[in-house]
Design an enzyme around this catalytic site. Structure first.
Site, PDB file in Angstrom:
ATOM      1  N   HIS A 192       0.858  -1.186   0.000  1.00 42.73           N
ATOM      2  CA  HIS A 192       0.000   0.000   0.000  1.00 42.73           C
ATOM      3  C   HIS A 192       0.893   1.234   0.000  1.00 42.73           C
ATOM      4  O   HIS A 192       1.666   1.453   0.936  1.00 42.73           O
ATOM      5  CB  HIS A 192      -0.925   0.018   1.213  1.00 42.73           C
ATOM      6  N   CYS A 193       0.792   2.033  -1.052  1.00 37.15           N
ATOM      7  CA  CYS A 193       1.643   3.209  -1.200  1.00 37.15           C
ATOM      8  C   CYS A 193       0.946   4.414  -0.563  1.00 37.15           C
ATOM      9  O   CYS A 193      -0.139   4.816  -0.996  1.00 37.15           O
ATOM     10  CB  CYS A 193       1.929   3.480  -2.679  1.00 37.15           C
ATOM     11  N   VAL A 194       1.577   4.971   0.456  1.00 35.59           N
ATOM     12  CA  VAL A 194       0.997   6.115   1.155  1.00 35.59           C
ATOM     13  C   VAL A 194       0.985   7.346   0.261  1.00 35.59           C
ATOM     14  O   VAL A 194       0.012   8.108   0.240  1.00 35.59           O
ATOM     15  CB  VAL A 194       1.783   6.392   2.453  1.00 35.59           C
ATOM     16  N   GLY A 197      -1.706   6.947  -2.196  1.00 31.38           N
ATOM     17  CA  GLY A 197      -3.018   6.810  -1.576  1.00 31.38           C
ATOM     18  C   GLY A 197      -3.798   5.620  -2.069  1.00 31.38           C
ATOM     19  O   GLY A 197      -5.026   5.604  -2.010  1.00 31.38           O
TER      20      GLY A 197
END
Length: 345
Positions: A192-194, A197
């Site tokens: 999950h790439c912050v 998003g």
């Protein structure tokens, strides 16, 4: 009393303004989406600052732009393309398992209506999403068909209870994982790439790699511009030099991180792995018995690159777990004959 009334009036006005803003912009009412939008805005501002400062202070670059406009034009094109790729990647679905199950259900319903009405097959009418398993397209999909379809991807005797997602309440295909940030199961989950998003999965991993590649090239080019300015203006305007040195240090750290990330994901692509499978290998039930140096989904470098780069985004590929014979073949060390025969490809 006056202060209390004033505070209440301000609070009421703020609440009304917030409600009005949430009505026109529903994304601001969700804290998670609001924080994701804030990060995206911060990233865009950071790009504008890093690129704008060099054009603001470097007079030599401005002169070069007037003499050779193509140089700055290519830089601006790369800058805009990187931001566009960023937003395209963040807005692309990573491949949610629920979407696949829904597509199968819709195809099953369409096929039954077509069969009842004695018209052409539904697969020729609705081709927006295709589910491919080992080269075969599956179009039927009620709950029983979904269970059978997914269970066929696992070795015989595998318990469905161990493969059911406790949050989404359906059986997960191999290589999928539930993301607690997105609250959905993602096919071929990577991470999950912050900053984006969103999750990185089968649906957007290729776009994510191209974004990293473009971001790395842009960061490298901008760093070269900063170094050129400092070499020719190191004795002028010390306060401007301090700003440039701080920004160059930021660019250098970002460039090192982006290069390592680009190399890491290139390695994952060539071996057909994901970050989750590499880092959490011992936590994945069906991969615990596989030796560490064996890549169960590896199909050869050329085949892996082809599937990654040229696989249509409208097709979701669900990969079956390899058999014991296939694992034994993959675990066999390479010999000179294997290299000459391109076994690794």
């Amino acid at each position: 009393m006056g202060l209390s009334c004033g505070g209440n009036n301000f609070r009421d006005t703020w609440d009304r303004a917030s409600d009005r803003c949430s009505r026109f912009f529903p994304c601001f009412s969700d804290p998670a989406r609001r924080s994701a939008l804030t990060l995206k805005l911060a990233l865009v501002v950071l790009h504008l600052v890093l690129a704008g400062v060099i054009f603001l202070f470097d007079n030599d670059l401005i002169v070069k732009t007037k003499q050779e406009p193509w140089y700055s034009a290519i830089y601006v094109v790369l800058f805009v393309a990187t931001l566009i790729q960023y937003f395209v990647t963040s807005g692309t679905s990573p491949g949610y398992v629920s979407d696949i199950q829904r597509a199968i259900d819709e195809r099953d319903a369409a096929a039954r209506r077509a069969s009842f009405a004695s018209i052409q097959p539904a697969s020729s009418k609705n081709d927006s999403v295709s589910i491919t398993v080992d080269g075969r397209n599956y179009h039927r999909g009620n709950a029983t068909a979904w269970t059978k379809l997914v269970m066929d991807l696992y070795p015989p005797g595998t318990s469905a209870r161990n493969l059911t997602c406790p949050y989404c309440h359906f059986i997960q295909p191999p290589r999928s994982k539930h993301c607690h940030d997105c609250d959905k199961c993602v096919l071929q989950f990577d991470h999950h790439c912050v900053w984006l998003g969103t999750c990185i999965g089968q649906g957007n991993h290729c776009r994510f790699w191209w974004y990293i590649c473009e971001e790395t090239a842009l960061c490298l080019w901008t760093s070269i511009l900063y170094i050129g300015y400092l070499k020719s203006n190191i004795s002028k305007a010390w306060w401007a030099d301090i700003i440039m040195i701080l920004l160059l240090a930021t660019l250098s750290i970002s460039l090192i991180f982006l290069l390592l990330l680009l190399l890491f994901h290139s390695y994952l692509i060539m071996t057909n792995q994901t970050t989750y499978e590499l880092v959490r290998r011992r936590r994945i039930v069906y991969m615990r018995g596989i030796p560490e140096r064996v890549y169960p989904f590896h199909k050869g470098v050329c085949r892996n690159l082809y599937l990654f780069c040229f696989g249509r985004s409208s097709i979701y590929r669900m990969e079956a777990l390899p058999t014991a014979e296939e694992l034994e073949e993959k675990s066999r060390p390479y010999t000179c004959c294997d290299i000459l025969s391109c076994r690794c490809c």
